[in-house]
Scaffold this motif. Structure first.
Motif, mmCIF file in Angstrom:
data_model
loop_
_atom_site.group_PDB
_atom_site.id
_atom_site.type_symbol
_atom_site.label_atom_id
_atom_site.label_comp_id
_atom_site.label_asym_id
_atom_site.label_seq_id
_atom_site.Cartn_x
_atom_site.Cartn_y
_atom_site.Cartn_z
ATOM 1 N N LEU A 6 -17.323 -48.166 -45.642
ATOM 2 C CA LEU A 6 -18.092 -47.290 -44.758
ATOM 3 C C LEU A 6 -17.296 -46.977 -43.489
ATOM 4 O O LEU A 6 -16.486 -47.794 -43.036
ATOM 5 C CB LEU A 6 -19.419 -47.959 -44.370
ATOM 6 C CG LEU A 6 -20.391 -48.270 -45.511
ATOM 7 C CD1 LEU A 6 -21.634 -48.970 -44.976
ATOM 8 C CD2 LEU A 6 -20.800 -47.006 -46.262
ATOM 9 N N LEU A 7 -17.562 -45.797 -42.942
ATOM 10 C CA LEU A 7 -16.895 -45.421 -41.697
ATOM 11 C C LEU A 7 -17.588 -46.092 -40.508
ATOM 12 O O LEU A 7 -18.800 -45.965 -40.332
ATOM 13 C CB LEU A 7 -16.932 -43.893 -41.526
ATOM 14 C CG LEU A 7 -16.299 -43.332 -40.247
ATOM 15 C CD1 LEU A 7 -14.803 -43.668 -40.150
ATOM 16 C CD2 LEU A 7 -16.483 -41.817 -40.174
ATOM 17 N N GLY A 8 -16.818 -46.821 -39.740
ATOM 18 C CA GLY A 8 -17.322 -47.439 -38.514
ATOM 19 C C GLY A 8 -16.719 -46.707 -37.326
ATOM 20 O O GLY A 8 -15.509 -46.421 -37.320
ATOM 21 N N GLY A 58 -12.187 -37.146 -43.295
ATOM 22 C CA GLY A 58 -12.632 -36.496 -44.529
ATOM 23 C C GLY A 58 -13.738 -37.308 -45.189
ATOM 24 O O GLY A 58 -13.790 -37.442 -46.406
ATOM 25 N N TYR A 59 -14.642 -37.831 -44.371
ATOM 26 C CA TYR A 59 -15.635 -38.808 -44.849
ATOM 27 C C TYR A 59 -17.009 -38.175 -44.983
ATOM 28 O O TYR A 59 -17.436 -37.382 -44.153
ATOM 29 C CB TYR A 59 -15.693 -39.945 -43.834
ATOM 30 C CG TYR A 59 -16.693 -41.038 -44.147
ATOM 31 C CD1 TYR A 59 -16.340 -42.110 -44.961
ATOM 32 C CD2 TYR A 59 -17.983 -40.991 -43.604
ATOM 33 C CE1 TYR A 59 -17.256 -43.121 -45.225
ATOM 34 C CE2 TYR A 59 -18.899 -42.005 -43.871
ATOM 35 C CZ TYR A 59 -18.529 -43.066 -44.682
ATOM 36 O OH TYR A 59 -19.431 -44.071 -44.942
ATOM 37 N N LYS A 60 -17.695 -38.543 -46.058
ATOM 38 C CA LYS A 60 -19.112 -38.173 -46.243
ATOM 39 C C LYS A 60 -19.859 -39.442 -46.602
ATOM 40 O O LYS A 60 -19.459 -40.158 -47.514
ATOM 41 C CB LYS A 60 -19.266 -37.161 -47.391
ATOM 42 C CG LYS A 60 -18.807 -35.759 -47.064
ATOM 43 C CD LYS A 60 -19.913 -34.956 -46.388
ATOM 44 C CE LYS A 60 -19.404 -33.670 -45.761
ATOM 45 N NZ LYS A 60 -19.620 -33.555 -44.343
ATOM 46 N N GLY A 61 -20.908 -39.725 -45.906
ATOM 47 C CA GLY A 61 -21.685 -40.939 -46.210
ATOM 48 C C GLY A 61 -22.287 -41.485 -44.932
ATOM 49 O O GLY A 61 -22.175 -40.866 -43.867
ATOM 50 N N VAL A 62 -22.872 -42.665 -45.043
ATOM 51 C CA VAL A 62 -23.493 -43.266 -43.867
ATOM 52 C C VAL A 62 -22.407 -43.756 -42.908
ATOM 53 O O VAL A 62 -21.430 -44.379 -43.338
ATOM 54 C CB VAL A 62 -24.385 -44.459 -44.280
ATOM 55 C CG1 VAL A 62 -25.042 -45.076 -43.058
ATOM 56 C CG2 VAL A 62 -25.439 -44.004 -45.252
ATOM 57 N N ILE A 63 -22.628 -43.497 -41.629
ATOM 58 C CA ILE A 63 -21.655 -43.912 -40.602
ATOM 59 C C ILE A 63 -22.331 -44.938 -39.688
ATOM 60 O O ILE A 63 -23.475 -44.757 -39.278
ATOM 61 C CB ILE A 63 -21.222 -42.701 -39.749
ATOM 62 C CG1 ILE A 63 -20.584 -41.629 -40.646
ATOM 63 C CG2 ILE A 63 -20.255 -43.117 -38.636
ATOM 64 C CD1 ILE A 63 -20.398 -40.288 -39.951
ATOM 65 N N CYS A 101 -23.748 -36.166 -41.392
ATOM 66 C CA CYS A 101 -23.896 -37.422 -42.143
ATOM 67 C C CYS A 101 -24.959 -38.277 -41.453
ATOM 68 O O CYS A 101 -25.131 -38.188 -40.233
ATOM 69 C CB CYS A 101 -22.597 -38.238 -42.130
ATOM 70 S SG CYS A 101 -21.226 -37.476 -42.968
ATOM 71 N N PRO A 102 -25.646 -39.151 -42.214
ATOM 72 C CA PRO A 102 -26.556 -40.082 -41.547
ATOM 73 C C PRO A 102 -25.773 -41.062 -40.670
ATOM 74 O O PRO A 102 -24.680 -41.493 -41.043
ATOM 75 C CB PRO A 102 -27.216 -40.836 -42.705
ATOM 76 C CG PRO A 102 -26.706 -40.230 -43.968
ATOM 77 C CD PRO A 102 -25.566 -39.334 -43.664
ATOM 78 N N VAL A 103 -26.327 -41.370 -39.502
ATOM 79 C CA VAL A 103 -25.650 -42.283 -38.563
ATOM 80 C C VAL A 103 -26.603 -43.423 -38.209
ATOM 81 O O VAL A 103 -27.780 -43.188 -37.962
ATOM 82 C CB VAL A 103 -25.236 -41.523 -37.267
ATOM 83 C CG1 VAL A 103 -24.612 -42.472 -36.258
ATOM 84 C CG2 VAL A 103 -24.280 -40.384 -37.579
ATOM 85 N N GLU A 104 -26.092 -44.640 -38.222
ATOM 86 C CA GLU A 104 -26.861 -45.810 -37.760
ATOM 87 C C GLU A 104 -26.196 -46.299 -36.484
ATOM 88 O O GLU A 104 -24.984 -46.448 -36.446
ATOM 89 C CB GLU A 104 -26.825 -46.936 -38.811
ATOM 90 C CG GLU A 104 -27.429 -46.574 -40.151
ATOM 91 C CD GLU A 104 -28.952 -46.454 -40.109
ATOM 92 O OE1 GLU A 104 -29.554 -46.773 -39.056
ATOM 93 O OE2 GLU A 104 -29.536 -46.040 -41.113
ATOM 94 N N VAL A 105 -26.978 -46.545 -35.451
ATOM 95 C CA VAL A 105 -26.361 -46.856 -34.157
ATOM 96 C C VAL A 105 -26.891 -48.165 -33.569
ATOM 97 O O VAL A 105 -28.059 -48.517 -33.769
ATOM 98 C CB VAL A 105 -26.553 -45.662 -33.181
ATOM 99 C CG1 VAL A 105 -27.997 -45.471 -32.807
ATOM 100 C CG2 VAL A 105 -25.730 -45.835 -31.919
ATOM 101 N N LEU A 106 -25.998 -48.859 -32.867
ATOM 102 C CA LEU A 106 -26.373 -50.068 -32.114
ATOM 103 C C LEU A 106 -25.473 -50.152 -30.890
ATOM 104 O O LEU A 106 -24.497 -49.399 -30.786
ATOM 105 C CB LEU A 106 -26.263 -51.334 -32.977
ATOM 106 C CG LEU A 106 -24.873 -51.945 -33.239
ATOM 107 C CD1 LEU A 106 -25.044 -53.342 -33.820
ATOM 108 C CD2 LEU A 106 -24.052 -51.083 -34.150
ATOM 109 N N ASN A 107 -25.782 -51.042 -29.983
ATOM 110 C CA ASN A 107 -24.942 -51.230 -28.805
ATOM 111 C C ASN A 107 -23.510 -51.600 -29.226
ATOM 112 O O ASN A 107 -23.315 -52.329 -30.196
ATOM 113 C CB ASN A 107 -25.557 -52.333 -27.927
ATOM 114 C CG ASN A 107 -24.637 -52.740 -26.795
ATOM 115 O OD1 ASN A 107 -23.870 -53.695 -26.917
ATOM 116 N ND2 ASN A 107 -24.677 -52.017 -25.704
#
Ligand code: BGC
Length: 251
Positions: A6-8, A58-63, A101-107
């Motif tokens: 996954l892309l971080g 060139g990424y597709k997916g959850v980040i 792309c969907p993004v999940e975020v935290l501190n």
């Protein structure tokens, strides 16, 4: 195992850094790319930079994304080193709209902490572990028996009348051209404060400056178990991807 890689993305006060991460091993699968954080760091300008970084991969997916603010339900609830326009704004919506792309975020410090606790010196460490990230600000990630207590913001404890990060961040060291001894003395005061307030069992130091630990270690005389976090400046990127993986597993 399509969600293993996954892309971080680690959004910081001076740079936005990203890499595709093997979430099983913590290894970076691609070179870590970096774009300068725009000044002023408004939502629109940062969204454009974020989308550019995703495009370069060139990424597709959850980040997974670490962001330098208190984060609740995907919204930024503080803005110390970024534009005040972020206050109350959804980081998830702003970035996912920009990159598609969907993004999940935290501190951001919490993200780095997740990586250090899984792949670094915090692994299998019980008790109270505190990661302090030293960069444009001072970030903190607190773990109790391996479980994260999110959004601690210990860089904002008041030291000499202002947020401790104004006194002892790496940005301040550079801006005031402080010697290692002078800056180490300031950081030691901050650690002494941390010692009085929570007295963690283990303190790990992250951020780019952690690779220079040997230059200021001698000026730290607190009675705490302090080490440089091994993953250094990659921890934020790795932890962001780990968080996205956790969210996928919980969904
Ligand atoms: C922010 C924190 C962040 C830290 C490191 C501080 O100014 O308030 O949320 O973790 O900087 O980026």
């Amino acid at each position: 195992m399509q969600d293993r890689y996954l892309l971080g993305v680690d959004v910081g006060g001076s740079g936005i850094k990203g890499a595709i991460v093997d979430t099983l091993t913590g290894e970076l699968q691609t070179e870590r790319l970096r774009i300068k954080t725009p000044k002023p760091a408004t939502p629109a300008a940062m969204a454009e930079a974020f989308a550019e970084l995703v495009k370069q991969h060139g990424y597709k997916g959850v980040i997974g994304c670490g962001f330098p603010a208190i984060i609740k339900s995907g919204k930024a609830l503080s803005a110390a080193n970024i534009s005040k326009k972020w206050l109350g704004k959804s980081v998830i919506e702003t970035f996912s709209l920009a990159c598609g792309c969907p993004v999940e975020v935290l501190n951001d410090a919490d993200a780095a902490g997740l990586a250090v606790m899984k792949f670094g010196l915090g692994k299998d460490k019980p008790g109270v572990v505190l990661l302090i990230t030293i960069g444009s600000g001072l970030g903190s990630a607190l773990f109790i028996d391996g479980k994260l207590v999110p959004n601690t913001e210990f860089g904002h404890m008041i030291l000499h009348g202002e947020a401790a990060e104004v006194y002892a961040s790496n940005k301040t060291r550079k801006a005031e051209d402080l010697s290692w001894e002078a800056w180490g003395g300031r950081f030691n005061e901050y650690l002494a404060y941390v010692e009085r307030i929570i007295n963690p069992d283990l303190v790990l130091l992250g951020g780019g400056i952690s690779k220079h630990f040997s230059k200021y270690e001698a000026y730290l005389d607190v009675d705490l178990n302090v080490h440089a976090a091994e993953l250094r400046n990659h921890a934020g990127t790795i932890g962001a991807a780990l968080y996205a993986k956790q969210q996928l597993q919980n969904s």
